[in-house]
Design a protein around this motif. Sequence first.
Motif, PDB file in Angstrom:
ATOM      1  N   ASN A  22      -3.434   1.850   3.712  1.00 46.64           N
ATOM      2  CA  ASN A  22      -3.416   0.558   3.038  1.00 46.64           C
ATOM      3  C   ASN A  22      -3.677   0.752   1.539  1.00 46.64           C
ATOM      4  N   VAL A  23      -3.406  -0.290   0.756  1.00 45.08           N
ATOM      5  CA  VAL A  23      -3.622  -0.201  -0.687  1.00 45.08           C
ATOM      6  C   VAL A  23      -5.098  -0.024  -1.040  1.00 45.08           C
ATOM      7  N   ASP A  24      -5.998  -0.306  -0.108  1.00 45.07           N
ATOM      8  CA  ASP A  24      -7.428  -0.074  -0.354  1.00 45.07           C
ATOM      9  C   ASP A  24      -7.852   1.346   0.002  1.00 45.07           C
ATOM     10  N   ALA A  42       2.167  -5.830   6.419  1.00 42.93           N
ATOM     11  CA  ALA A  42       3.297  -5.491   5.549  1.00 42.93           C
ATOM     12  C   ALA A  42       3.379  -3.979   5.354  1.00 42.93           C
ATOM     13  N   ILE A  43       4.594  -3.463   5.377  1.00 42.03           N
ATOM     14  CA  ILE A  43       4.817  -2.023   5.230  1.00 42.03           C
ATOM     15  C   ILE A  43       5.892  -1.791   4.173  1.00 42.03           C
ATOM     16  N   ASN A  44       5.601  -0.925   3.215  1.00 40.61           N
ATOM     17  CA  ASN A  44       6.593  -0.545   2.206  1.00 40.61           C
ATOM     18  C   ASN A  44       7.208   0.792   2.609  1.00 40.61           C
ATOM     19  N   PRO A  45       8.512   0.788   2.984  1.00 38.45           N
ATOM     20  CA  PRO A  45       9.155   2.018   3.433  1.00 38.45           C
ATOM     21  C   PRO A  45       9.887   2.770   2.322  1.00 38.45           C
ATOM     22  N   ASN A  46       9.928   2.208   1.119  1.00 33.92           N
ATOM     23  CA  ASN A  46      10.737   2.787   0.050  1.00 33.92           C
ATOM     24  C   ASN A  46      10.089   3.997  -0.606  1.00 33.92           C
ATOM     25  N   THR A  47      10.936   4.866  -1.163  1.00 35.91           N
ATOM     26  CA  THR A  47      10.460   6.017  -1.925  1.00 35.91           C
ATOM     27  C   THR A  47      10.953   5.957  -3.367  1.00 35.91           C
ATOM     28  N   LYS A  48      11.675   4.908  -3.730  1.00 39.90           N
ATOM     29  CA  LYS A  48      12.268   4.805  -5.066  1.00 39.90           C
ATOM     30  C   LYS A  48      11.222   4.512  -6.123  1.00 39.90           C
ATOM     31  N   SER A  49      11.609   4.687  -7.383  1.00 39.43           N
ATOM     32  CA  SER A  49      10.736   4.406  -8.506  1.00 39.43           C
ATOM     33  C   SER A  49      10.284   2.953  -8.484  1.00 39.43           C
ATOM     34  N   GLY A  50       9.000   2.741  -8.713  1.00 38.47           N
ATOM     35  CA  GLY A  50       8.442   1.397  -8.690  1.00 38.47           C
ATOM     36  C   GLY A  50       7.831   1.014  -7.365  1.00 38.47           C
ATOM     37  N   ASP A  51       8.051   1.845  -6.344  1.00 39.15           N
ATOM     38  CA  ASP A  51       7.521   1.566  -5.013  1.00 39.15           C
ATOM     39  C   ASP A  51       6.510   2.613  -4.562  1.00 39.15           C
ATOM     40  N   GLY A  52       5.953   3.341  -5.516  1.00 41.15           N
ATOM     41  CA  GLY A  52       4.930   4.322  -5.179  1.00 41.15           C
ATOM     42  C   GLY A  52       3.616   3.648  -4.813  1.00 41.15           C
ATOM     43  N   PHE A  53       2.683   4.435  -4.319  1.00 37.99           N
ATOM     44  CA  PHE A  53       1.420   3.885  -3.836  1.00 37.99           C
ATOM     45  C   PHE A  53       0.635   3.187  -4.948  1.00 37.99           C
ATOM     46  N   ALA A  54       0.602   3.781  -6.141  1.00 37.99           N
ATOM     47  CA  ALA A  54      -0.125   3.167  -7.254  1.00 37.99           C
ATOM     48  C   ALA A  54       0.484   1.820  -7.628  1.00 37.99           C
ATOM     49  N   GLU A  55       1.816   1.761  -7.625  1.00 40.18           N
ATOM     50  CA  GLU A  55       2.499   0.502  -7.929  1.00 40.18           C
ATOM     51  C   GLU A  55       2.243  -0.540  -6.840  1.00 40.18           C
ATOM     52  N   MET A  56       2.159  -0.091  -5.594  1.00 38.87           N
ATOM     53  CA  MET A  56       1.820  -0.997  -4.499  1.00 38.87           C
ATOM     54  C   MET A  56       0.430  -1.601  -4.703  1.00 38.87           C
ATOM     55  N   GLN A  57      -0.520  -0.784  -5.113  1.00 39.77           N
ATOM     56  CA  GLN A  57      -1.877  -1.266  -5.367  1.00 39.77           C
ATOM     57  C   GLN A  57      -1.873  -2.320  -6.471  1.00 39.77           C
ATOM     58  N   PHE A  91      -2.504 -10.283  -2.354  1.00 46.07           N
ATOM     59  CA  PHE A  91      -2.107 -10.160  -0.952  1.00 46.07           C
ATOM     60  C   PHE A  91      -3.334 -10.306  -0.048  1.00 46.07           C
ATOM     61  N   THR A  92      -3.187 -11.112   0.983  1.00 41.45           N
ATOM     62  CA  THR A  92      -4.284 -11.354   1.933  1.00 41.45           C
ATOM     63  C   THR A  92      -4.149 -10.496   3.185  1.00 41.45           C
ATOM     64  N   TYR A  93      -3.182  -9.631   3.191  1.00 34.99           N
ATOM     65  CA  TYR A  93      -2.850  -8.829   4.364  1.00 34.99           C
ATOM     66  C   TYR A  93      -2.749  -7.362   3.973  1.00 34.99           C
ATOM     67  N   PRO A  94      -2.794  -6.458   4.931  1.00 32.59           N
ATOM     68  CA  PRO A  94      -2.608  -5.038   4.619  1.00 32.59           C
ATOM     69  C   PRO A  94      -1.208  -4.800   4.043  1.00 32.59           C
ATOM     70  N   TYR A  95      -1.148  -3.955   3.048  1.00 35.18           N
ATOM     71  CA  TYR A  95       0.131  -3.547   2.456  1.00 35.18           C
ATOM     72  C   TYR A  95       0.171  -2.035   2.568  1.00 35.18           C
ATOM     73  N   LEU A  96       0.891  -1.552   3.556  1.00 37.30           N
ATOM     74  CA  LEU A  96       0.815  -0.163   3.975  1.00 37.30           C
ATOM     75  C   LEU A  96       1.954   0.684   3.416  1.00 37.30           C
ATOM     76  N   HIS A  97       1.640   1.922   3.143  1.00 32.53           N
ATOM     77  CA  HIS A  97       2.606   2.872   2.595  1.00 32.53           C
ATOM     78  C   HIS A  97       3.176   3.728   3.732  1.00 32.53           C
TER      79      HIS A  97
END
Length: 207
Positions: A49-51, A101-116, A124-130
């Motif tokens: 998760n982003v945390d 929520a799950i982020n499946p992308n590997t493209k620029s702008g979708d990295g873990f730091a950007e997700m955070q 976001f009130t829900y988990p946002y998972l990498h």
Amino acid sequence: MKTKRIFGFFALLLIFGASFAMGISAAKDHIVDDGYGIGDVAADFSLKNVDGKMVSLSDYANAKGFLVIFTCNTCPYAKAYEDRIIALDKKYKSKGVPVIAINPNTKSGDGFAEMQERAKEKGFTYPYLHDEGQKVYPQYGATKTPHVFLLEKTQTGNVVRYIGAIDDNYQDASQVDEKFVENAVDALLAGKEINPNTTKAIGCGIK
């Protein structure tokens, strides 16, 4: 001489047959699973998760089901649905069907730091998972962002009950005619048949 020619002909047939069989075997090895269908049991996962904490469906002991939504930071469709996804979590988490929520992308702008950053910015009130290594989205058969999978928690596992779009108007939430996901969750919680149980996911292709 004639015998040699016949022998050579059969040798070529044997070589061709072996090559053909190997080709069929290789083709089978590269068949891609289309993912889950309605009624399939979805396997659990453990994603960051982003945390920084790992999250699994099994963590939710009191859940009745899950809204597993494949989404991302960069797709305009996904961005257009962010507030609606937050609203879905707010409406249904207290009823036992949280958003995952799950982020499946590997493209620029979708990295873990950007997700955070995005999760903090939008609240976001829900988990946002990498989905690191892109291992989970192929199991589900997700192809778009966003792409929704409604799961029902049962004694046999998390059963897929709805697959597809959130609603019928990504451009304007105020002009939505059919709230596919809300209708599906309401039917699930009421013990009724979900109709439709599949719709076409509209969004960006997963990169």
